[in-house]
Design an enzyme around this catalytic site. Structure first.
Site, short mmCIF file in Angstrom:
data_model
loop_
_atom_site.label_atom_id
_atom_site.label_comp_id
_atom_site.label_asym_id
_atom_site.label_seq_id
_atom_site.Cartn_x
_atom_site.Cartn_y
_atom_site.Cartn_z
N HIS A 118 0.81 -1.22 0.00
CA HIS A 118 0.00 0.00 0.00
C HIS A 118 0.84 1.27 0.00
CE1 HIS A 118 -3.43 -2.61 1.85
NE2 HIS A 118 -3.34 -2.74 0.53
N CYS A 126 5.50 12.99 -7.31
CA CYS A 126 5.05 14.16 -8.05
C CYS A 126 3.91 13.78 -8.99
CB CYS A 126 6.20 14.78 -8.84
SG CYS A 126 5.71 16.26 -9.78
N ASN A 212 -2.95 -13.17 15.93
CA ASN A 212 -3.88 -12.05 16.05
C ASN A 212 -4.67 -12.22 17.34
OD1 ASN A 212 -4.54 -9.70 14.32
ND2 ASN A 212 -6.64 -10.43 14.53
N GLU A 214 -7.63 -11.32 18.05
CA GLU A 214 -9.04 -11.59 17.77
C GLU A 214 -9.16 -12.54 16.58
OE1 GLU A 214 -11.32 -10.45 19.73
OE2 GLU A 214 -10.00 -9.10 20.87
#
EC number: 2.3.1.286
Length: 245
Positions: A118, A126, A212, A214
């Protein structure tokens, strides 16, 4: 914990281990989440700021938000989980880190082969000539202009509604399919196409180690489930493998 020792054994015997990381690995470094509670920005939906439309409409507002984020990223330090992955690469166990994060902490921890799917908030691009630069401090004159051509700079990140870099994504899927072990750390797996990488690895025969606190997309698919935060995992695994972090 038996699952940590089993993870250590699997990694020690692996041929081509790859890590896949998300926001959870950097949360313990103090990197703010998209929906932080810090003053002004708590009133904004990130989808109203991290889009090409928002930038075209009000580039100064978008850059004020990114300047705030850049300042916090520059102040953050890699944590034990980042350093663990760098040490695993040093030892030849880990071949690459694929991350959804834009904070650059993996490279600062010492990881060399890092795929930033990402982008990176510490880079700008630019909009006119395409040249890139890196921030050593937060930009002051907003929106900043290109030192080469004077064009308007934009953050070198993937915004909502924009496609990922095709060659980078192909490289990531190639690594996933080649891997025999994938460590998944701190991601819900909700955002595609990146979220499909562990599933591609699994389909190609890789062992998935899912870290993780959760349940996430990979719960029930992973071979080993470790319901803990990234730093706790790093501390436990480093002891099991005799790695100094």
């Amino acid at each position: 914990m038996e699952a940590v020792w089993e993870s250590a054994r699997i990694l020690a015997n692996s041929r081509f281990a790859v890590a896949f990381t998300g926001a959870g690995i950097s949360a313990e470094s103090g990197i703010p989440t998209f929906r932080g509670k810090d003053g002004l920005w708590s009133r904004f939906d990130p989808r109203d700021l991290a889009t090409p439309e928002a930038f075209n409409r009000d580039p100064r507002l978008v850059w004020e938000w990114y300047s705030w984020r850049i300042e916090r990223v520059l102040a953050a330090k890699p944590n034990k989980a980042h350093r663990l992955l760098a040490r695993l690469e040093d030892s030849g166990v880990l071949k690459a880190v694929i991350t959804q994060n834009v904070d650059g902490l993996h490279r600062r921890a010492g990881s060399r082969r890092v795929l930033e799917l990402h982008g990176n908030v510490l880079r700008a691009r630019c909009t006119r000539c395409g040249s890139k630069l890196e921030w050593r401090e937060k930009p002051s004159n907003l929106p900043p202009s290109c030192p080469r051509c004077g064009g308007v700079l934009r953050p070198d990140v993937v915004w909502f509604g924009e496609p990922l870099d095709t060659s980078l994504l192909e490289e990531a899927f190639g690594l996933a399919r080649r891997s025999d072990v994938m460590i998944i750390i701190g991601t819900s797996g909700a955002v595609d196409p990146a979220g499909l990488l562990p599933l591609a690895a699994k389909e190609s025969g890789a062992t998935l180690i899912n870290v993780n606190p959760e349940p996430n997309r990979y719960s029930g698919v992973a071979d080993i489930e470790l319901r803990m935060r990234a730093v706790e995992f790093a501390e436990r695994l480093s002891r099991a493998m005799g790695i100094d972090i």
